[in-house]
Design an enzyme around this catalytic site. Structure first.
Site, PDB file in Angstrom:
ATOM      1  N   THR A  13       0.985  -1.104  -0.234  1.00  0.00           N
ATOM      2  CA  THR A  13      -0.173   0.032   0.093  1.00  0.00           C
ATOM      3  C   THR A  13       0.875   1.024  -0.005  1.00  0.00           C
ATOM      4  O   THR A  13       0.626   2.226  -0.606  1.00  0.00           O
ATOM      5  CB  THR A  13      -0.987   0.015   1.289  1.00  0.00           C
ATOM      6  N   ASP A  57       1.285  -6.554  -4.738  1.00  0.00           N
ATOM      7  CA  ASP A  57       0.435  -6.464  -3.691  1.00  0.00           C
ATOM      8  C   ASP A  57       1.072  -7.582  -2.743  1.00  0.00           C
ATOM      9  O   ASP A  57       1.017  -8.705  -3.489  1.00  0.00           O
ATOM     10  CB  ASP A  57      -1.038  -6.736  -3.930  1.00  0.00           C
ATOM     11  N   SER A  58       1.230  -7.668  -1.459  1.00  0.00           N
ATOM     12  CA  SER A  58       1.996  -8.699  -0.804  1.00  0.00           C
ATOM     13  C   SER A  58       0.966 -10.020  -0.756  1.00  0.00           C
ATOM     14  O   SER A  58       1.398 -10.931  -0.499  1.00  0.00           O
ATOM     15  CB  SER A  58       2.305  -8.239   0.313  1.00  0.00           C
ATOM     16  N   SER A  59      -0.275  -9.912  -1.159  1.00  0.00           N
ATOM     17  CA  SER A  59      -1.070 -11.051  -1.475  1.00  0.00           C
ATOM     18  C   SER A  59      -0.414 -12.047  -2.455  1.00  0.00           C
ATOM     19  O   SER A  59      -0.921 -13.299  -2.306  1.00  0.00           O
ATOM     20  CB  SER A  59      -2.388 -10.792  -1.843  1.00  0.00           C
ATOM     21  N   THR A  89       1.403  -4.956   3.846  1.00  0.00           N
ATOM     22  CA  THR A  89       1.377  -5.176   5.197  1.00  0.00           C
ATOM     23  C   THR A  89       0.705  -6.971   5.329  1.00  0.00           C
ATOM     24  O   THR A  89       0.844  -7.359   6.254  1.00  0.00           O
ATOM     25  CB  THR A  89       0.325  -4.641   6.328  1.00  0.00           C
ATOM     26  N   ASP A  90      -0.011  -7.267   4.413  1.00  0.00           N
ATOM     27  CA  ASP A  90      -0.788  -8.457   4.383  1.00  0.00           C
ATOM     28  C   ASP A  90      -0.103  -9.579   4.764  1.00  0.00           C
ATOM     29  O   ASP A  90      -0.553 -10.543   5.446  1.00  0.00           O
ATOM     30  CB  ASP A  90      -1.684  -8.670   3.156  1.00  0.00           C
ATOM     31  N   GLN A 275      -4.550 -22.245  18.149  1.00  0.00           N
ATOM     32  CA  GLN A 275      -5.570 -21.144  17.556  1.00  0.00           C
ATOM     33  C   GLN A 275      -5.656 -19.901  18.276  1.00  0.00           C
ATOM     34  O   GLN A 275      -5.938 -18.855  17.767  1.00  0.00           O
ATOM     35  CB  GLN A 275      -6.865 -21.681  17.222  1.00  0.00           C
ATOM     36  N   CYS A 276      -5.029 -19.854  19.580  1.00  0.00           N
ATOM     37  CA  CYS A 276      -4.911 -18.830  20.261  1.00  0.00           C
ATOM     38  C   CYS A 276      -3.818 -18.025  19.878  1.00  0.00           C
ATOM     39  O   CYS A 276      -2.584 -18.594  19.650  1.00  0.00           O
ATOM     40  CB  CYS A 276      -4.785 -19.219  21.867  1.00  0.00           C
TER      41      CYS A 276
HETATM   42  N1  ASP Z   1      -2.897  -5.505   0.066  1.00  0.00           N
HETATM   43  C1  ASP Z   1      -1.803  -4.712   0.674  1.00  0.00           C
HETATM   44  C2  ASP Z   1      -0.563  -5.487   0.632  1.00  0.00           C
HETATM   45  O1  ASP Z   1      -0.366  -6.188   1.383  1.00  0.00           O
HETATM   46  C3  ASP Z   1      -1.789  -4.156   1.867  1.00  0.00           C
HETATM   47  C4  ASP Z   1      -0.973  -3.118   2.548  1.00  0.00           C
HETATM   48  O2  ASP Z   1       0.097  -3.128   2.120  1.00  0.00           O
HETATM   49  O3  ASP Z   1      -1.269  -2.569   3.495  1.00  0.00           O
HETATM   50  O4  ASP Z   1       0.236  -5.246  -0.275  1.00  0.00           O
END
Ligand code: ASP
Length: 344
Positions: A13, A57-59, A89-90, A275-276
């Site tokens: 992002t 995008d890190s996805s 961040t993902d 899972q915790c």
């Molecule tokens: N979808 C974005 C990513 O992980 C989200 C982010 O960077 O905050 O690339």
């Protein structure tokens, strides 16, 4: 001599712009970041940039890209005082965890950061995060880097990468490290917690191989035998993450215990994580976990899911002997887990 920092821009992002006015966010080149950050010129540092030609995008992050990233660091390791990785961040916690295992014996700061709002937005958190990450990467004590590990700098905290997970899709403090205190507090001062920082006497010895033949099974009330078919012998995985309740417990269903035994006996290493998000697996605490312990299923103690899966890939990728694999998985390789064998 001027201190040198390498920024590696992977996407996320922080550098995104709208595809068209009002449209979805897509990754953009590093120039988009520099344009909004004249402050970069004010550092008394030499800052170089290695930008991915096609930021993502890190996805879309994949283990091969972790290997590319690690290779960039290995190749430029001697030339830089520290590294800052700009990442979405993902999946930042996965990449930070993976690199912590691949870059064994690291003695330099590898600081991940990114943002929740693009750098072009007026309320962006990207500026502060990036500037602070650079400052941390350049921080020294007696001419040595203060941080000598892989960490995530985000919002008000610096966290150990392999202890961290993304807990908020919207908050500026997007990451948490529930089983390890922050490495530093980010406020008016950068307050490092020196006693918590990783120090490794072993030489820097990168191990970049990964084995991704791994499955993941989450236990839930109502789980049925079909859930196990995917992991049985005609489709054998080398490793399986078993995500259980609380301290590592599963329901006492004969087909489940038997199925897990079968999977284990066919040569799949099973790693039990909770899972915790806070606390630890302890397979000796309840009867509902004891059978797992007795079957040779390994305890993941207080590993995050991100650290568990990347550690499994790392260990299976670098060792072929089952005994060595088990021993490695039960060891704390990069500050990722606390082993509490005496807990009852
Ligand atoms: N979808 C974005 C990513 O992980 C989200 C982010 O960077 O905050 O690339």
């Amino acid at each position: 001599m001027e201190k040198k920092i390498l920024i590696i821009y992977t996407g996320g992002t922080i550098g995104m712009t709208e595809e068209f006015p009002g449209g979805p966010l897509i990754p953009f080149d590093f120039y988009n970041i520099v344009q909004h950050l004249p402050e970069l010129q004010r550092f008394d540092l030499k800052i170089d940039v290695a930008a991915f030609p096609n930021p993502i995008d890190s996805s879309d992050m994949q283990p091969e890209i972790w290997q590319n990233l690690a290779e960039i660091i290995v190749q430029s390791y001697d030339d830089y005082f520290g590294f800052v990785i700009l990442h979405g961040t993902d999946t930042m916690a996965y990449t930070a965890s993976a690199l912590s295992f691949m870059l064994q014996g690291i003695k330099k700061p590898i600081i991940f950061t990114g943002s929740q709002l693009p750098i072009g937005k007026i309320r962006t958190d990207g500026k502060e995060n990036l500037i602070t990450a650079i400052e941390i990467a350049a921080s020294e004590f007696q001419q040595k880097p203060i941080i000598q590990e892989i960490a995530i700098c985000f919002g008000s905290k610096l966290l150990r990468g392999n202890r961290t997970y993304k807990h908020s899709a919207e908050g500026f403090d997007a990451f948490e490290s529930p089983n390890y205190f922050p490495l530093a507090e980010i406020g008016v001062h950068l307050q490092f917690h020196h006693g918590l920082l990783l120090r490794n006497d072993n030489p820097f010895q990168p191990q970049l191989k990964l084995n991704t033949n791994i499955g993941w099974l989450k236990i839930f009330p109502g789980i049925n035998p079909n859930s196990l078919n995917n992991f049985k012998s005609n489709h054998r995985y080398d490793g399986l993450i078993l995500e259980t309740y609380g301290n590592g417990n599963i329901p006492q269903l004969p087909w489940l215990i038997q199925g897990l035994n079968e999977i284990h006996d066919s040569g799949t290493i099973i790693l039990n994580i909770s899972q915790c998000t806070q606390g630890s697996v302890n397979q000796n605490l309840y009867k509902n976990a004891k059978e797992l312990e007795d079957s040779g299923i390994l305890s993941g103690w207080d590993l995050t899911a991100e650290a568990a899966v990347t550690k499994l890939m790392h260990v299976l990728g670098n060792h072929s002997d089952q005994k060595t694999r088990s021993i490695q998985l039960q060891e704390n390789l990069a500050g990722e887990m606390t082993i509490k064998r005496d807990l009852h």
